[in-house]
Scaffold this motif. Structure first.
Motif: not given
Length: 279
Positions: A144, A138, A111, A141
């Protein structure tokens, strides 16, 4: 007499100096010397809309260990600012956003990476595909996290570019088994112009003929390019000749970028990191 025998000849010191200078250049200077290149967007087969600017920036390899992996959050933020200053209409991100495999001692959170790249600005969109390192961390992930920042992730999918009869097409990474060029292009109308991005350039060998721009990354240009020979090592299944720059295959063209970061070793020689503006 014995002292003279033990003295090294002058050429030895010269050679040692040259080797030391090459090491400093290759490990400390060139990996951090980012080029902002300009390449033509139009070709003999396709005339791009007047004024359209497409920025391509791949292989960021963001990390919390920037002394070894080069691209810190701060360095990536400066590159983002540089791209934004050039005012592209479209930004293409052909994968490998994080360094390592996700099992590093200090991996950068996905993130945090996405938040940096989410500051890229382009009125007609920022588009991405995932690279092998993204899947190793990942993939779902990562997709997203990028989407949450407004970046369109196109894994074997396409979208019409706002305001133009041009389609942006993303082909999945070949080296991790995600490449499906036919599926990626399935929704594109016959004869429509395309901006195709992929991570591993080997997908270019099997994709249908398109009209427009095709870009890839993954190879880093080999990171070390020997004058007169080219890349020493090229990852993946693509031939060594596909390591960097404009590639011609069956009368079609693709641009393979040298990328921004490094992999395995923090070294570059005769192969500067780059982002590219096609205009």
């Amino acid at each position: 007499m014995s002292a003279r025998r033990g003295r090294r000849p002058g050429w030895w010191y010269a050679a040692a100096f040259v080797l030391a200078a090459l090491a400093v250049w290759s490990f400390a200077v060139e990996p951090r010397w980012v080029a902002a290149r300009v390449e033509p967007l139009s070709s003999a087969q396709w005339q791009a809309p007047a004024g359209l600017k497409v920025a391509v920036a791949g292989d960021w390899h963001l990390t919390s260990r920037s002394a070894w992996r080069i691209t810190s959050v701060e360095r990536a933020a400066r590159i983002v600012d540089e791209i934004n200053t050039a005012q592209p209409d479209v930004v293409l991100l052909p994968g490998d956003f994080l360094a390592g495999t996700g099992e590093d001692d200090e991996p950068l959170p996905i993130e945090d990476m996405a938040a940096v790249l989410g500051k890229l600005k382009a009125p007609q969109g920022v588009y991405a595909v995932l690279g092998n390192h993204d899947w190793w961390h990942d993939g779902e992930r990562t997709a997203k996290a990028l989407a949450a920042q407004g970046i369109r992730v196109l894994e074997n999918a396409s979208l019409r570019l706002p305001g133009h009869d041009i389609w942006v097409v993303g082909i999945g990474d070949h080296s991790t088994g995600h490449s499906d060029p036919m599926r990626a292009l399935a929704g594109v109308p016959a004869g429509a112009a395309t901006l195709v991005l992929m991570h591993d350039p080997f997908s270019f060998a099997t994709m249908p003929r398109t009209r427009g721009l095709v870009v890839a990354s993954h190879t880093h240009g080999g990171q070390v390019s020997v004058p007169g020979y080219g890349a020493l090592i090229v990852p993946g299944a693509a031939p060594r000749e596909w390591a960097y720059g404009w590639i011609t295959h069956k009368d079609r063209r693709m641009y393979v970028t040298s990328g921004l970061g490094v992999s395995i070793l923090p070294v570059r020689f005769n192969m500067r990191p780059e982002w590219v503006m096609f205009r």
